[in-house]
Design an enzyme around this catalytic site. Structure first.
Site, PDB file in Angstrom:
ATOM      1  N   ASP A 223       0.824  -1.203   0.000  1.00  0.00           N
ATOM      2  CA  ASP A 223       0.000   0.000   0.000  1.00  0.00           C
ATOM      3  C   ASP A 223       0.865   1.263   0.000  1.00  0.00           C
ATOM      4  O   ASP A 223       1.854   1.336   0.734  1.00  0.00           O
ATOM      5  CB  ASP A 223      -0.871  -0.028   1.271  1.00  0.00           C
ATOM      6  CG  ASP A 223      -1.821   1.140   1.344  1.00  0.00           C
ATOM      7  OD1 ASP A 223      -2.704   1.231   0.482  1.00  0.00           O
ATOM      8  OD2 ASP A 223      -1.671   1.969   2.264  1.00  0.00           O
ATOM      9  N   GLU A 287       1.540  -0.268  -4.926  1.00  0.00           N
ATOM     10  CA  GLU A 287       0.670   0.855  -5.274  1.00  0.00           C
ATOM     11  C   GLU A 287       1.491   2.135  -5.280  1.00  0.00           C
ATOM     12  O   GLU A 287       1.958   2.588  -4.240  1.00  0.00           O
ATOM     13  CB  GLU A 287      -0.464   1.005  -4.255  1.00  0.00           C
ATOM     14  CG  GLU A 287      -1.434   2.104  -4.683  1.00  0.00           C
ATOM     15  CD  GLU A 287      -2.193   2.748  -3.528  1.00  0.00           C
ATOM     16  OE1 GLU A 287      -3.310   3.225  -3.753  1.00  0.00           O
ATOM     17  OE2 GLU A 287      -1.660   2.806  -2.396  1.00  0.00           O
TER      18      GLU A 287
END
Ligand code: GLC
Length: 569
Positions: A223, A287
């Site tokens: 993330d 990401e």
């Protein structure tokens, strides 16, 4: 899948060293895989509390296998106060009771593997919840051994240490009265950033990676990985002229000093070494929303020794984010191919942070045809496609109607210009029963009204549904060497038709996507293997391919001897 099958490649290498050369040429599993993102809160509730859970996912594995996906990425299910719905983690090595238990997780992994579905978990390296014991200790005193695990600074001129804003609000700094210092948070104030300059942080966070590898996960979606490091001098970011949507005073910033800093690549290299040493078949997906390809390329590492799959978000940025413009798509994909120089990439049209593609591109009349055209593109480009749950049944973004209905805090803060991300996170629509078969209780977000006609059960019975189109497409892709491994070359420069050729040594596939609302013709030869309009299967095209409005066609032909892979005139 029998978990012992994973040992096969290693066994082969031991027994048949001559196979090494051949094996190393073969694509890794994640290059052939169709990935499917699950937002567990909204997928399937197995216990009637209105919130989806891990056992719910296990219940739906047969559905996922019937769709044909190879791997599921599950967004965070760890213990969390749920301020950012799981992205504020208070314990990295457990399951939030809302979602189940570690035993449920182990069962999910085993059941998924039995069906040849791999499991990718979300790992939030950049920050923790403010309720995580590390942060509780860190904020307790300036001399806590955990103080330096986060980024604490004195204020400046009666305000925060610098001008950095958060993704979700005006400032990235919160003053903690107990010790009278500010801490840094790129996201909500309840998500303090870890200090990756401190080697203890890396050591501890890598231990967690091992924890999940030991539990059998096949990879990680990292993330917000481009925010790991901040400028130690805390220089102010340049302020842009644009205002933040929903605010009359807050300007957007160029994230010069708190995004994509070079130090993070050292961490990525060490992390890759760590997972490769454990098992080179585990994949790291990252990401990183970045402005240019050159920046994204850095995430592969100088020797392809960082992330195997940095997310390519260029289809959800700029002109192609909302407009079905053939020339713009061609230029984005051609640029990607140029930058990639043969490296592997991902393609994404929807996720839990972006309004759904179905209504971003739909014209209100041909939405289903357009959804199938987009699916054709996503699944035939050179790269690994990531589907978002519900995309396969044409779920629509359903924003909250009143501020009282909003669950995502950013939607409350900037209402109504920014209604937050609830719209793309509504419960999966399974059937025509109450709450679309998602829960027997009260769903945490309302089920969209469209669920009565748009759901898995109804779509399953309709041969022309988006769902059955996805199934055919995935099947076709799985059996096509050109679509899986072939090279990519765009064909022509038609302003309305985005066409490209995928070519392997034994097969050529031409994909022609008519992105206009009018009939068009396109020079092509071959046998139609799929169309999103009518059943034109096996029709032979000799010179001119006739395309209906928004028609997407895949034509197969045999490679001609001596054909070069190059851009056609
Ligand atoms: C990522 C997630 C997003 C989350 C943020 C903070 O961008 O996709 O949902 O809010 O990180 O963790």
């Amino acid at each position: 899948m029998n978990s012992h099958l994973y040992l096969l490649p290693a066994l082969c290498l031991l027994l048949f060293p001559t196979m090494v050369v051949h094996a190393s040429k073969r694509a890794s599993w994640w290059q052939h895989a169709v990935f499917y993102e699950i937002y567990p809160r909204s997928f399937k509730d197995s216990n009637g509390d209105g919130i989806g859970d891990l056992n719910g996912i296990t219940l739906k594995l047969d559905y996922l296998a019937s769709l044909g996906v190879d791997a599921i990425w599950i967004t965070p299910f760890y213990p969390s106060p749920q301020v950012d719905f799981g992205y504020d983690v208070s314990d990295f090595e457990n399951i939030d009771p809302q979602f189940g238990t570690l035993a449920d997780f182990d069962r999910l992994v085993a059941e998924a593997h039995k069906r040849r579905i791999r499991i990718i978990v979300d790992y939030v390296l950049n920050h923790t919840s403010d309720q995580h014991p590390f942060f509780v200790a860190s904020r307790s005193s300036r001399t806590s051994p955990y103080r330096d695990w986060y980024i604490w600074r004195d204020g400046k001129d009666n305000g925060p240490p610098n001008n950095w804003s958060s993704s979700f609000g005006p400032t990235a700094w919160t003053l903690d009265p107990k010790t009278n210092q500010y801490y840094y948070h790129r996201f909500y104030a309840e998500q303090p950033d870890l200090n990756w300059h401190n080697p203890e942080v890396e050591k501890r966070m890598f231990q967690t990676v091992r924890f999940w590898l030991d539990r059998g996960v096949d990879g990680f979606r990292l993330d917000a990985v481009n925010y790991l490091f901040e400028d130690p001098q805390l220089r102010d970011n340049p302020v842009l002229p644009e205002l933040r949507p929903g605010s009359k005073t807050e300007h957007l910033q160029e994230l010069k000093y708190n995004r994509d800093l070079p130090e993070l690549h050292e961490v990525m290299m060490r992390l890759r070494k760590f997972t490769d040493n454990y098992d080179p078949n585990r994949v790291l997906i990252g990401e990183a929303y970045v402005p240019q390809w050159e920046v994204l390329m850095q995430y592969y590492g100088p020797n392809n020794n960082e992330l195997q799959l940095p997310f390519n978000f260029f289809l959800v940025m700029g002109k192609v984010r909302t407009s079905l413009d053939a020339a713009a798509f061609r230029s984005v994909i051609d640029d990607s191919e140029k930058a990639l120089k043969g490296r592997w990439t991902t393609y994404v049209l929807s996720n839990h942070d972006i309004p759904r593609a179905y209504d971003r591109y739909g014209d209100g009349r041909n939405n289903d045809t357009i959804a199938k055209l987009l699916a054709t593109m996503l699944l035939t480009l050179r790269g690994s496609p990531f589907l978002y749950y519900g995309e396969e049944i044409g779920m629509v973004t359903t924003e909250p109607k009143t501020i009282e209905d909003v669950r995502d805090p950013v939607g409350k803060r900037y209402w109504p210009a920014n209604k937050g991300r609830d719209g793309e996170r509504t419960p999966m629509q399974w059937d025509q029963t109450r709450h679309a078969g998602f829960t027997t209780g009260e769903p945490w977000l309302k089920v969209p009204a469209s669920a009565s006609e748009r759901n898995v059960a109804t779509a399953g019975n309709d041969p022309n549904s988006i769902l059955n189109f996805y199934r055919s497409l995935i099947r076709l892709r799985r059996n096509s060497s050109a679509l899986l491994d072939g090279d990519y070359v765009s064909v022509g420069d038609d302003p309305h038709i985005f066409a490209y050729r995928r070519k392997s040594s034994s097969q050529v596939m031409l994909v022609a996507l008519n992105m206009s609302n009018e009939k068009r013709t396109f020079a092509a030869n071959g046998r139609i293997v799929l169309s999103n309009i009518s059943s034109r299967k096996n029709e032979v095209v000799t010179e001119q391919l006739e395309l209906e409005a928004f028609e997407a066609v895949i034509l197969e032909s045999k490679p001609q001897k001596g054909t070069k892979s190059q851009k056609e005139p």
